[in-house]
Structures are given as structure tokens and as C-alpha cells.
Design an enzyme around this catalytic site. Sequence first.
Site, PDB file in Angstrom:
ATOM      1  N   SER A 113     -16.800  52.298  77.541  1.00 56.41           N
ATOM      2  CA  SER A 113     -17.496  53.577  77.636  1.00 56.41           C
ATOM      3  C   SER A 113     -17.142  54.276  78.954  1.00 56.41           C
ATOM      4  O   SER A 113     -15.980  54.610  79.179  1.00 56.41           O
ATOM      5  CB  SER A 113     -19.006  53.357  77.473  1.00 56.41           C
ATOM      6  OG  SER A 113     -19.686  54.580  77.294  1.00 56.41           O
ATOM      7  N   ASP A 214     -19.803  55.815  65.914  1.00 53.00           N
ATOM      8  CA  ASP A 214     -20.338  55.893  67.273  1.00 53.00           C
ATOM      9  C   ASP A 214     -21.127  57.194  67.435  1.00 53.00           C
ATOM     10  O   ASP A 214     -20.548  58.280  67.338  1.00 53.00           O
ATOM     11  CB  ASP A 214     -19.172  55.853  68.260  1.00 53.00           C
ATOM     12  CG  ASP A 214     -19.604  55.767  69.714  1.00 53.00           C
ATOM     13  OD1 ASP A 214     -20.746  56.157  70.026  1.00 53.00           O
ATOM     14  OD2 ASP A 214     -18.781  55.334  70.543  1.00 53.00           O
ATOM     15  N   HIS A 244     -21.379  52.486  69.026  1.00 53.23           N
ATOM     16  CA  HIS A 244     -20.889  52.681  70.381  1.00 53.23           C
ATOM     17  C   HIS A 244     -20.728  51.365  71.134  1.00 53.23           C
ATOM     18  O   HIS A 244     -19.770  51.193  71.901  1.00 53.23           O
ATOM     19  CB  HIS A 244     -21.824  53.607  71.166  1.00 53.23           C
ATOM     20  CG  HIS A 244     -21.335  53.926  72.544  1.00 53.23           C
ATOM     21  ND1 HIS A 244     -20.130  54.553  72.769  1.00 53.23           N
ATOM     22  CD2 HIS A 244     -21.860  53.673  73.774  1.00 53.23           C
ATOM     23  CE1 HIS A 244     -19.931  54.679  74.076  1.00 53.23           C
ATOM     24  NE2 HIS A 244     -20.962  54.154  74.699  1.00 53.23           N
TER      25      HIS A 244
END
Length: 263
Positions: A113, A214, A244
Site C-alpha cells: 500500500s 480492493d 486491499h
Amino acid sequence: MNHPADTDDAPHFLTVGDDARAIAVRVTPGVSTAEKPGVLWCGGFLSDMRGSKAQALAEWGARTGRRIVRFDYSGHGESAGAFEDGTISRWAQDALAVLDAETTGPQIVVGSSMGGWIALLLARALAARGEAGRLAALVLIAPAPDFTEELMWKAMPDDVRATLLREGRWVRPSQYGPGQVITRGLIEDGRSNLVLGSPFAVGCPVRILQGVADPDVPWQHALRLVTCLAEDDVVLSLIKDGDHRLSRPEDIERILAAVAEVG
């Protein structure tokens, strides 16, 4: 370098920055050579190095004899500092300091991320120092480069933007726990670290794993990153039902396989 105190319960600490903040680091001892590069884990926004993916990577290192370095950004996990003081520049400085102090030779940087953005900034910083060879590969998990601008600021309603500009902070509700404090400083600093505006090269293989389901980082964001990395060896793997976090056992197996494939 060896750290006898490196156990799952006892990180050691690295002093970083003009404010001498203490960054918590854990090292899984093992090989780190040109043939078998070490691995540096860069976590996500408000995550820490004891999350399931980071732990799985450390366990993989222990099984395979590969050196794994994990750390918490300032204001995250076991590191010192207030989260609200954090910026992309500050967290990228943390990552570069850990890379410099805790690793030697080529490294595979695994960024999750926000950690994907940090990994790209590491590549930029190393290239500027003439040390691009320090990167053996990047493995990016639901990478979120430029998220402060593209996924936060641009998505905010006018009233939220006004609150942020007026008060300097806004608390964003989160499905993962307590509300996330977003600061004006985070947004404004992010603009000085944007990477998606034009093509650039990191000079090493890049493997991207992205969930199509996601809700936080759209899969189209990963495609945009791929188009910017036109000169590099890039493979994007879309996981149709992936979210995610990509923390399911099958997702973690994909991550470990990607790391093994590039190193």
C-alpha cells in the site's frame, strides 16, 4: 550486522532525523548476497511490522535462510513519534535510514500500500546517490503511490477539504479500526513526492500484486503505475477477488512466490 536482541518481542531501535526519533527494527538473520538478496519490508499507512504479511515474510526468511529487515515508520507500531507529525517525506527518510543502516548489497524491497510509494521513493533517492544497484527488485502489494493526492484529496467533499485547510486535520472514518487522522501537512507534503506524473525508471524488476475487489486502491491505479514504469521489467498480477489487504493464505503465498521469483 548482528543484533542479539532481535526476537519477536524485542526490536532494536535506530535513531533517525534531526529530531532523533527512535525507529523500531526487527531483523530475521540470514543470507544477503547478490545471488540471494536480502529483503526490506515497507508497510502501509497506519500498519506495522507485526502484521500478517510482514510476519509471513519474516517466517519465510527464517525457513529459507534469507535476511529480512522490517521496521515501523515514526508514529507507527513500536516506533517513537506522533502519527500526526508524519509525512511521506518523513516516512521515506525512515525507510532510507533503515536501508542504509541495516542492509548491505542488493535488496528486494517489498512495499505494501503506502509502502509501495515509499519503495518508489527509495528507488528515486538511491538513483540520485548513484546507488541504483542497491535494488535487486521491487515487490509491490496494492501499491498506493500519490495516494494523498489521487485517493484522498481529490476524493474529499468540499466541506472536508475546507475543514482540513481551516483546522489542519480531519478524522477519516476507517473500517479497520479507529478513525484515521489526516493532516494538512500530510496532504501538502505528499505533493512534493508525487511519482505518477510522467514515466520514470527504477532500474530493476518490479512485481505488482493488486486485488480487483480492493475498495481502497482501485486496480486502475496499479495500471497507471505500470504505464509509468515503461522501461522496467514489470509484471502486474490482478487477483480477481482480492481485497486491499491481500492477507488471505492464498494471497500470502502469491506474495512469497513473487519474492522468490525475483530473488
